[in-house]
Design an enzyme around this catalytic site. Structure first.
Site, PDB file in Angstrom:
ATOM      1  N   GLN A  76       0.672  -0.842   0.215  1.00  0.00           N
ATOM      2  CA  GLN A  76       0.031  -0.012  -0.476  1.00  0.00           C
ATOM      3  C   GLN A  76       0.864   1.266   0.167  1.00  0.00           C
ATOM      4  O   GLN A  76       1.520   1.021   0.697  1.00  0.00           O
ATOM      5  CB  GLN A  76      -0.833   0.214   0.850  1.00  0.00           C
ATOM      6  CG  GLN A  76      -2.013  -1.008   1.029  1.00  0.00           C
ATOM      7  CD  GLN A  76      -3.472  -0.974   2.415  1.00  0.00           C
ATOM      8  OE1 GLN A  76      -3.398  -1.337   3.021  1.00  0.00           O
ATOM      9  NE2 GLN A  76      -3.862   0.781   2.526  1.00  0.00           N
ATOM     10  N   HIS A  77       0.603   2.695  -0.266  1.00  0.00           N
ATOM     11  CA  HIS A  77       0.895   3.995  -0.726  1.00  0.00           C
ATOM     12  C   HIS A  77       1.672   4.342  -1.019  1.00  0.00           C
ATOM     13  O   HIS A  77       2.057   5.218  -1.237  1.00  0.00           O
ATOM     14  CB  HIS A  77       1.239   4.213   1.006  1.00  0.00           C
ATOM     15  CG  HIS A  77       0.233   3.613   2.628  1.00  0.00           C
ATOM     16  ND1 HIS A  77      -0.873   4.067   2.390  1.00  0.00           N
ATOM     17  CD2 HIS A  77       0.194   2.587   3.211  1.00  0.00           C
ATOM     18  CE1 HIS A  77      -1.752   3.580   3.407  1.00  0.00           C
ATOM     19  NE2 HIS A  77      -0.973   3.286   3.707  1.00  0.00           N
ATOM     20  N   ASP A 235      -2.216  -5.081  -0.488  1.00  0.00           N
ATOM     21  CA  ASP A 235      -1.744  -5.952   0.349  1.00  0.00           C
ATOM     22  C   ASP A 235      -2.891  -6.519   1.381  1.00  0.00           C
ATOM     23  O   ASP A 235      -2.955  -7.732   1.517  1.00  0.00           O
ATOM     24  CB  ASP A 235      -0.051  -6.418   0.713  1.00  0.00           C
ATOM     25  CG  ASP A 235       0.236  -5.281   1.390  1.00  0.00           C
ATOM     26  OD1 ASP A 235      -1.226  -4.366   2.488  1.00  0.00           O
ATOM     27  OD2 ASP A 235       1.395  -5.318   1.997  1.00  0.00           O
TER      28      ASP A 235
END
Length: 481
Positions: A76-77, A235
């Site tokens: 992520q991110h 994820d």
């Protein structure tokens, strides 16, 4: 035999799984490594992820012609910026890159933590994507006019597979510019971050859980051109699918980083910033607490003591619960929860008689106590947690992590049978989209909630368990500003 392909594109590697769509039986797996990173600057070339995917699919070559659907779950991110030709403008800044901590602080100072939490479910910290885009705007402003697409890591792999710039609500909810509460992009949040609201035109379309991202078409991966690609997700959202996480359950993932998350039927907001109010991959929500430091801490301790990670785990189990008074606060690379990007690790309680075993156990206990604090934060935020605790990630295979979690947790602990929950969850999403079936029902039909329930390892008494966690909390609080 119809197969689905699930891809887990993590910080460290691409892992690929093939499963039968009718039974969920695991057919084959493969892995390709990603370049190593070292915070505070943690960056990777997105093209390396594609190379790693090619490597991961090589062992699956004999079965790829039977693949009917694919899903990518990614770390992520991370911020991926592409030009008009679809080429990366710069290396992707990953979730554990903490260089954007000043931008995060400025955002909270200007708009207020409570306003951010109400707007997008999360309070900006260095991990959140919007802070990374603000960092680029400040340090590399010449790139802004060249950005054709700003996306997340899983979006990049979906783009390479289909040619479409799309994302899903789960991963989008970790950007800081898309709200799981309203289900929309928020131009006002870009402005609050000091960014041009017009950048929204360069963000991916947000697909719903059963929408098809596209087909792979002609490709050099060995996949059938007619194979469909699901929206993909983050994820953690895939991990929830991969263990059949139900309302009331909580997952604790011990990998390079650590997470604790649960499924919620309603969105959550936490103005303290401890809990990120994400969406999940099914239309529900996934409140989550994340730490930057997990197995990297015990890997470091193993290297310091000249041991392998399994040998360190064995040594840790020689020491008594509480590590003979030694406490390790594992903020080695700064920390996300609590938000301490400049923090360092701390060893407390050393004596001349401190044993190697006590050090080994303290490293494991520090990671576990930090994550159990995260579980408490979920409960404080109003998340229902009356079910089981699922222990997943690489740490779930460690005898020491299993023992210590079972000792210190306040609820039954289950280690799922599936070794790779994220890749399994990506397979669930692929099967769900292919059959236009509810992903929760697919996971249940495949038996993904099954696992080994760990015997409760009482630390002599409940007050002793509380004492260990209280001592950790006291020492860790000394790191707070």
């Amino acid at each position: 035999m119809t197969l689905v392909l699930g891809i887990d594109s993590s910080t460290q590697s691409n892992k690929a799984e093939l499963r039968r769509i009718d039974t969920g039986e695991l057919i084959a797996t493969g892995r390709g490594r990603h370049p190593a990173t070292s915070p505070p600057r943690s960056e990777q070339d997105p093209r390396a992820w594609w190379s790693a995917l090619t490597e991961a699919l090589a062992p699956l070559a004999d079965h790829l012609a039977e693949v009917s659907a694919i899903s990518v779950a990614g770390q992520q991110h991370g911020l991926v910026l592409l030009d008009s030709a679809g080429e990366p403008l710069r290396p992707a800044k990953l979730w554990n890159d903490t260089e954007s901590a000043p931008q995060a602080t400025a955002m909270v100072s200007s708009a207020g933590a409570a306003n951010w939490a109400r707007a997008c479910g999360s309070v900006p910290v260095a991990s959140i994507t919007i802070t990374k885009l603000a960092w680029v705007a400040e340090h590399e402003p010449e790139l802004l006019d060249r950005i054709a697409h700003a996306m997340l890591p899983h979006d990049y792999l979906t783009y390479r597979l289909t040619g479409r710039v799309v994302t899903d609500r789960g991963d989008a909810s970790g950007t800081g510019w898309w709200s799981p509460i309203t289900g929309t992009y928020r131009p006002d949040l870009l402005e609050a971050a000091g960014l041009d609201a017009g950048l929204i035109e360069r963000f991916p379309s947000v697909l719903q859980p059963l929408e098809i991202a596209g087909e792979v078409g002609d490709n050099d991966l060995g996949l059938p051109p007619s194979a469909i690609v699901a929206p993909g997700t983050g994820d953690n959202m895939a991990g929830a699918l991969g263990i059949g996480l139900a309302v009331g359950d909580v997952a604790m993932s011990i990998g390079t980083s650590g997470t604790a998350y649960a499924v919620s039927p309603v969105p959550t907001t936490d103005e303290t910033g401890a809990v990120a109010g994400f969406a999940d991959a099914t239309g529900r929500y996934l409140p989550l607490v994340a730490t930057l430091n997990a197995t990297k801490v015990t890997d470091w301790m193993a290297a310091m003591l000249g041991l392998s990670a399994p040998d360190l785990a064995d040594l840790a189990l020689v020491a008594p619960a509480g590590s003979d008074g030694v406490v390790l606060v594992p903020y080695f690379d700064g920390e996300r929860t609590p938000n301490l990007p400049d923090a360092t690790g701390r060893l407390h309680g050393l004596r001349t008689g401190t044993s190697r075993a006590a050090l080994a156990r303290a490293a494991h206990e520090g990671v576990v106590c930090g994550l159990l604090n995260g579980v408490e934060a979920l409960s404080t935020a109003g998340v229902e947690l009356d079910g089981r605790l699922f222990l997943i990630g690489g740490g779930a295979r460690s005898a020491a992590y299993r023992e210590i979690v079972a000792q210190l947790a306040d609820q039954p602990v289950v280690v799922p049978d599936a070794d790779e929950a994220v890749a399994a969850g990506a397979c669930v999403q692929a099967a769900s989209v292919l059959g236009q079936a509810d992903a929760i029902a697919v996971a249940a039909a495949w038996g993904l909630g099954a696992g080994t329930e760990l015997p409760h390892r009482a630390v002599e008494a409940d007050d002793a368990r509380s004492s260990i966690r209280r001592r950790y909390a006291t020492i860790a609080s000394q790191q707070l500003p």
